[in-house]
Design a protein around this motif. Structure first.
Motif, PDB file in Angstrom:
ATOM      1  N   ASP A 110      38.853  42.701  38.220  1.00  0.00           N
ATOM      2  CA  ASP A 110      39.073  42.497  38.856  1.00  0.00           C
ATOM      3  C   ASP A 110      37.441  42.995  40.147  1.00  0.00           C
ATOM      4  O   ASP A 110      36.509  44.185  39.010  1.00  0.00           O
ATOM      5  N   PHE A 111      37.152  42.445  40.436  1.00  0.00           N
ATOM      6  CA  PHE A 111      35.432  42.478  41.451  1.00  0.00           C
ATOM      7  C   PHE A 111      35.783  42.714  43.300  1.00  0.00           C
ATOM      8  O   PHE A 111      36.201  42.166  43.136  1.00  0.00           O
ATOM      9  N   LEU A 112      35.053  43.779  43.622  1.00  0.00           N
ATOM     10  CA  LEU A 112      34.809  43.838  44.693  1.00  0.00           C
ATOM     11  C   LEU A 112      33.490  43.880  45.256  1.00  0.00           C
ATOM     12  O   LEU A 112      32.955  44.730  44.993  1.00  0.00           O
ATOM     13  N   THR A 113      32.426  43.065  46.065  1.00  0.00           N
ATOM     14  CA  THR A 113      30.994  42.871  46.104  1.00  0.00           C
ATOM     15  C   THR A 113      31.320  43.572  47.990  1.00  0.00           C
ATOM     16  O   THR A 113      32.190  43.622  48.862  1.00  0.00           O
ATOM     17  N   GLY A 118      38.646  45.413  54.991  1.00  0.00           N
ATOM     18  CA  GLY A 118      39.977  46.226  54.369  1.00  0.00           C
ATOM     19  C   GLY A 118      40.972  45.007  53.785  1.00  0.00           C
ATOM     20  O   GLY A 118      41.216  45.558  53.164  1.00  0.00           O
ATOM     21  N   ASP A 119      41.180  43.935  54.751  1.00  0.00           N
ATOM     22  CA  ASP A 119      42.031  42.984  53.836  1.00  0.00           C
ATOM     23  C   ASP A 119      41.500  41.923  52.572  1.00  0.00           C
ATOM     24  O   ASP A 119      43.118  42.221  52.385  1.00  0.00           O
ATOM     25  N   GLU A 120      40.303  41.947  52.594  1.00  0.00           N
ATOM     26  CA  GLU A 120      39.947  41.530  50.845  1.00  0.00           C
ATOM     27  C   GLU A 120      41.045  43.244  50.202  1.00  0.00           C
ATOM     28  O   GLU A 120      41.012  42.713  49.005  1.00  0.00           O
ATOM     29  N   LEU A 121      40.482  44.025  50.447  1.00  0.00           N
ATOM     30  CA  LEU A 121      40.674  45.588  49.309  1.00  0.00           C
ATOM     31  C   LEU A 121      42.276  45.652  49.017  1.00  0.00           C
ATOM     32  O   LEU A 121      42.802  45.377  47.493  1.00  0.00           O
TER      33      LEU A 121
END
Length: 413
Positions: A110-113, A118-121
């Motif tokens: 997966d990827f985090l931009t 915090g919620d997406e993390l």
């Protein structure tokens, strides 16, 4: 490397990898508040060393770092034998499709931009945890399955050893494969299709001038059929005449039941004493060594074949009911006469029903043709030559047991 204490209910271990200490602390604090145990590494090299010692459950790694990049770290991690799957999230400012595909190609999940909310993390980590939970469940189930398969293999090996020994014991029921009498020779053939089979052939001496020869085919295959053949071998024993139901006491010696009466007696025993769903077919011949007279009963078995001295083949018998199917079934004794040079062949349907590559059975005509081809052979040589032809016809694959009893009449000395 620093560690943040987890809350009272700790979860999986998450490794945060970033060359920025501030970015690591921000991510680690957010993750720890969700109940995860968090560890930090300031470089991919440090993180890789940690993974070798104690692999985490999830990794969140920056893409761009001095030295080994996050992409290289992911690739190196996948080459490790970590003992379990590690969910890998790349932290990046890259959004181009080609670069995302590159990350997936080396093993990122997966990827985090950046900047990371915090919620997406928490949502991405929760998704990774679901994947890991499924992976762990599958791993546990595979472990149980592997254990069960190991136990089954052990049982199979034990049964296989027993069947090998049972095959030896079953072959021992046929104590002699060839015997020469004053006026005739008897040769026997037995080839089970599996470890053990349901065919039985044999002979016994009734008196100085009479010999009984039988061919039996028990229904089905495997252990049940083999046990039935063992019981029948005892009932038609040539070594224990007092237990042979074909024989009757006659003064100091023994006489014999008529073949049809023997079939009726066997039918009663199977239906009333054995009480089994297993049945069998039978061809039994009583041969007079002086006259060549043969009294014969056919109970569901293939028609016995007579090959005359000139090589011609004829089939005799009236079919009849198999033994153990019908209460009070009636059987008929038929008589034929062998002249010097004639032979009588009692065979199981494993020969006549042997299929070729197209499924066509050998049949009586095919059997007669092979007997004609082998007419110059004698005794076991004849049976071997016959089986070579049947093997070629069936391509070496026999779905059924194969057996036969060959009587070759020379005439009185």
């Amino acid at each position: 490397m620093a560690s943040i204490a987890p809350p009272a209910c700790s979860g999986r271990r998450v490794l945060v990898v970033d060359d920025s200490r501030v970015q690591r602390r921000i991510l680690a604090s957010q993750i720890a508040r969700s109940g995860y145990r968090v560890e930090e590494a300031g470089s991919a090299e440090e993180a890789l060393a940690l993974c070798r010692r104690n692999p985490p459950d999830l990794i969140i790694s920056d893409w761009m770092m001095p030295g080994m990049s996050g992409l290289d770290f992911c690739k190196a991690l996948r080459e490790l034998n970590a003992g379990g799957y590690i969910y890998f999230i790349l932290l990046t400012s890259k959004t181009e499709t080609a670069e995302v595909a590159m990350g997936l190609d080396v093993g990122a999940d997966d990827f985090l931009t950046k900047p990371v909310s915090g919620d997406e993390l928490r949502a991405r980590i929760a998704a990774g945890e679901r994947i890991l939970r499924i992976e762990r469940e599958l791993k546990d189930k595979n472990r149980l399955l592997t254990s069960a398969l190991g136990e089954l293999q052990g049982l199979y090996d034990s049964i296989n050893r027993d069947l090998i020994e049972a095959r030896k014991l079953q072959h021992s029921l046929m104590r002699e494969r060839f015997r020469s009498f004053d006026a005739m020779d008897v040769a026997l053939l037995l080839r089970p299709s599996g470890h053990v089979g349901g065919d039985l052939v044999g002979f016994f001496q009734i008196s100085g001038t009479r010999v009984g020869v039988f061919s039996i085919d028990v229904s089905g295959h495997g252990i049940t059929s083999a046990l039935m053949t063992a019981r029948l071998a005892g009932l038609l024993s040539g070594n224990r005449p007092e237990q042979n139901i074909a024989l009757v006491q006659a003064g100091a010696g023994y006489g014999a039941r008529a073949p049809a009466e023997l079939a009726r007696q066997l039918n009663r025993i199977v239906l009333r004493e054995m009480r089994t769903e297993t049945y069998f077919t039978l061809a039994y011949a009583e041969v007079d060594l002086q006259s060549g007279r043969v009294a014969l009963v056919q109970a569901g078995h293939p028609h016995p074949a007579i090959q005359r001295a000139d090589g011609s083949v004829e089939f005799v018998g009236h079919g009849g009911y198999p033994i153990g199917l019908i209460e009070d079934a009636d059987y008929r004794t038929i008589e034929v006469r062998l002249s010097p040079g004639d032979r009588l062949f009692l065979m199981s349907d494993g020969i006549t029903e042997a299929p070729d590559a197209n499924g066509a059975e050998l049949g009586a005509e095919g059997l007669a043709r092979f007997m004609h081809l082998c007419r110059s052979q004698r005794g076991p040589g004849f049976l071997d030559a016959m089986m070579a032809h049947v093997d070629a016809h069936a391509g070496g694959e026999f779905p059924d047991d194969v057996s036969g009893a060959l009587i070759e009449f020379r005439g009185p000395v």
